[in-house]
Design an enzyme around this catalytic site. Structure first.
Site, short mmCIF file in Angstrom:
data_model
loop_
_atom_site.label_atom_id
_atom_site.label_comp_id
_atom_site.label_asym_id
_atom_site.label_seq_id
_atom_site.Cartn_x
_atom_site.Cartn_y
_atom_site.Cartn_z
N HIS A 77 1.15 -1.06 -0.18
CA HIS A 77 0.10 -0.03 0.03
C HIS A 77 0.66 1.47 -0.29
O HIS A 77 2.30 1.43 0.41
CB HIS A 77 -1.17 0.03 1.43
N GLU A 79 0.59 3.93 1.57
CA GLU A 79 1.29 4.72 3.17
C GLU A 79 3.14 3.36 3.84
O GLU A 79 3.56 3.82 4.09
CB GLU A 79 0.62 4.60 4.20
N CYS A 103 -5.94 2.01 5.72
CA CYS A 103 -6.67 0.36 5.59
C CYS A 103 -6.78 0.01 7.42
O CYS A 103 -5.13 0.78 7.65
CB CYS A 103 -6.42 -0.55 5.06
N CYS A 106 -2.49 -0.95 7.60
CA CYS A 106 -2.06 0.88 7.42
C CYS A 106 -1.89 1.45 8.39
O CYS A 106 -0.51 2.00 9.32
CB CYS A 106 -2.11 1.23 6.09
#
Length: 146
Positions: A77, A79, A103, A106
């Site tokens: 992801h 992040e 999410c 993250c």
């Protein structure tokens, strides 16, 4: 205009240009405490792995709801990429800006990263959002949805 709105537009542009995800094109920008860019990350498959936009996304084939069931997500992801490629001494008390809600996985990474604020673009379709915000808030991180 909120001072972070321009950064969100930049994140949207980076995500659209570089993300290999077929579902959401996220990008994250980390700013230092004094507002300098520390790192940028976008969502995509690990090196030498098939990209989602080349047909390798199990979530797309299963039509999983946005913001839920990331156990089979093959992408790293935005992040996580931004955190992985940044120096903790530069991001300490900094701001993470992402063009969509983080999410839960993250949120856990952000909670231990030294970041003090998360600014993200609002997404009414995003599931499990409250769990992510609760994790970040419990860690003393301010969350702002624009």
């Amino acid at each position: 205009m909120n001072k972070y709105a321009k950064w969100l537009k930049i994140a949207e542009h980076i995500g659209a240009e570089f993300s290999t995800c077929v579902r959401r094109q996220y990008a994250a920008i980390i700013l230092s405490e004094d507002g300098r860019i520390v790192s940028i990350g976008y969502n995509g498959s690990p090196p030498n792995y098939g990209h989602c936009n080349d047909g390798f996304c199990p979530r797309a084939s299963m039509n999983v709801g946005h913001g839920t069931q990331y156990d089979n997500c093959i992408a790293v992801h935005a992040e996580a990429n931004a955190l992985m490629y940044s120096d903790i001494s530069l991001r300490k008390n900094g701001v993470l800006i992402v063009n969509g809600p983080p999410c839960y996985s993250c949120a856990k990474l952000i909670s231990t990263s030294g970041i003090s604020k998360v600014i993200h673009k609002s997404d009414s379709e995003y599931g499990n959002y409250s769990e992510s915000v609760a994790m970040l808030n419990a860690s003393g991180i301010e969350v702002i949805s624009l």
